[in-house]
Design an enzyme around this catalytic site. Structure first.
Site, mmCIF file in Angstrom:
data_model
loop_
_atom_site.group_PDB
_atom_site.id
_atom_site.type_symbol
_atom_site.label_atom_id
_atom_site.label_comp_id
_atom_site.label_asym_id
_atom_site.label_seq_id
_atom_site.Cartn_x
_atom_site.Cartn_y
_atom_site.Cartn_z
ATOM 1 N N LYS A 18 8.903 8.238 -13.749
ATOM 2 C CA LYS A 18 9.029 7.870 -15.278
ATOM 3 C C LYS A 18 9.153 9.288 -16.074
ATOM 4 C CE LYS A 18 4.721 6.049 -15.543
ATOM 5 N NZ LYS A 18 4.037 6.289 -14.045
ATOM 6 N N ARG A 97 -1.420 0.405 -20.823
ATOM 7 C CA ARG A 97 -1.851 0.112 -19.313
ATOM 8 C C ARG A 97 -2.660 -1.174 -19.019
ATOM 9 N NH1 ARG A 97 -0.869 5.916 -18.051
ATOM 10 N NH2 ARG A 97 -1.231 6.280 -15.958
HETATM 11 P P1 AMP Z 1 -0.020 9.759 -16.428
HETATM 12 O O1 AMP Z 1 0.690 11.122 -16.761
HETATM 13 O O2 AMP Z 1 0.647 8.476 -17.143
HETATM 14 O O3 AMP Z 1 -0.127 9.443 -14.761
HETATM 15 O O4 AMP Z 1 -1.772 9.579 -16.845
HETATM 16 C C1 AMP Z 1 -2.426 10.693 -16.258
HETATM 17 C C2 AMP Z 1 -4.156 9.919 -16.509
HETATM 18 O O5 AMP Z 1 -4.209 10.010 -17.959
HETATM 19 C C3 AMP Z 1 -4.270 8.497 -15.931
HETATM 20 O O6 AMP Z 1 -4.609 8.710 -14.513
HETATM 21 C C4 AMP Z 1 -5.420 8.092 -16.996
HETATM 22 O O7 AMP Z 1 -6.718 9.026 -16.487
HETATM 23 C C5 AMP Z 1 -4.918 8.849 -18.357
HETATM 24 N N1 AMP Z 1 -4.187 7.873 -19.133
HETATM 25 C C6 AMP Z 1 -2.818 7.929 -19.448
HETATM 26 N N2 AMP Z 1 -2.370 6.766 -20.186
HETATM 27 C C7 AMP Z 1 -3.488 6.181 -20.392
HETATM 28 C C8 AMP Z 1 -3.427 4.839 -20.755
HETATM 29 N N3 AMP Z 1 -2.481 4.119 -21.328
HETATM 30 N N4 AMP Z 1 -4.943 4.338 -20.646
HETATM 31 C C9 AMP Z 1 -6.002 4.932 -20.141
HETATM 32 N N5 AMP Z 1 -5.687 6.189 -19.494
HETATM 33 C C10 AMP Z 1 -4.523 6.696 -19.533
#
Ligand code: AMP
Length: 222
Positions: A18, A97
């Site tokens: 992404k 999410r």
């Molecule tokens: P990402 O960089 O999108 O992979 O997000 C890293 C971590 O941040 C995820 O594994 C969650 O622990 C937390 N996180 C990011 N976005 C969300 C969301 N929309 N809802 C809940 N937790 C989130």
């Protein structure tokens, strides 16, 4: 190439690319505003805020932050951006999410006449994801992502633009990634149903971002 206005949500498992697709889109649309919930959280952690200290406990375990915390963080960010003018093209990555987050987002965007126009899910085989996450590094302040195998920084360990140090994400280890992949697979279907029923959902699949990116551009023209 010219693209019309779009308000895009990128869906995809952790490591699906992404961040890379966002960078490639910005090359096409330099004024693109992007909001990544993971980047917002990592900045909170780096700034040692109260939210950052709560968030890191969830992130390190590969668990989702409680809906109310993430909804208020992203909605504050959207408000700040929309005061400055969000621009004709923007994208969200990592939020929503959950179904609750999706309906909350709709309630934030609808009164602004800014509802999403496209949802594109990046679909990458799990073996490809596990391989690339081990060699992934990030520049936290900007969210720029590097990969030692196919997109290395010009100077080892340093961000190309600022020269600041790169970091390995604390949640980029095999055990946590497997948990995050499982969580993604569980959460994705309700979101596919939600956006599919609104006619917004597109799929872009392939092993690499170079294969996937033209498919994202095609989807944005529909
Ligand atoms: P990402 O960089 O999108 O992979 O997000 C890293 C971590 O941040 C995820 O594994 C969650 O622990 C937390 N996180 C990011 N976005 C969300 C969301 N929309 N809802 C809940 N937790 C989130």
């Amino acid at each position: 190439m010219t693209l019309g206005s779009f308000r895009l949500l990128l869906l995809g498992a952790p490591g699906a690319g992404k961040g890379t697709i966002t960078r490639k889109l910005r090359d096409v649309v330099p004024s693109l505003n992007s909001i990544s919930s993971g980047d917002l959280l990592r900045r909170e952690i780096q700034a040692e805020t109260k939210l950052g200290s709560i968030a890191s406990k969830y992130i390190d375990k590969g668990r989702l932050i409680p809906d109310e915390l993430i909804i208020s963080l992203v909605s504050n960010h959207i408000s700040t951006l929309s005061q400055k003018g969000m621009g004709a093209q923007w994208l969200l990555d990592g939020f929503p999410r959950t179904l609750h987050q999706a309906t909350a987002l709709h309630d934030i965007l609808e009164p602004r006449n800014q509802c999403l126009t496209h949802v594109v899910e990046l679909v990458v085989p799990e073996e490809a994801i596990l391989g690339r996450i081990e060699t992934r590094y990030v520049h936290v302040p900007s969210g720029r992502v590097y990969n030692l195998s196919y997109n290395p920084p010009k100077v080892p360990g340093r961000d190309d633009v600022t020269g600041e140090p790169l970091e390995k994400r604390s949640d980029d280890n095999e055990e946590t990634v497997k948990r995050r992949l499982k969580a993604y697979n569980e959460m994705a279907q309700p979101l596919r149903d939600f956006y599919g029923s609104r006619g917004l959902l597109h799929t872009a699949s392939g092993d690499t971002s170079d294969i996937i990116f033209p498919k994202v551009l095609e989807a944005l023209k529909k």
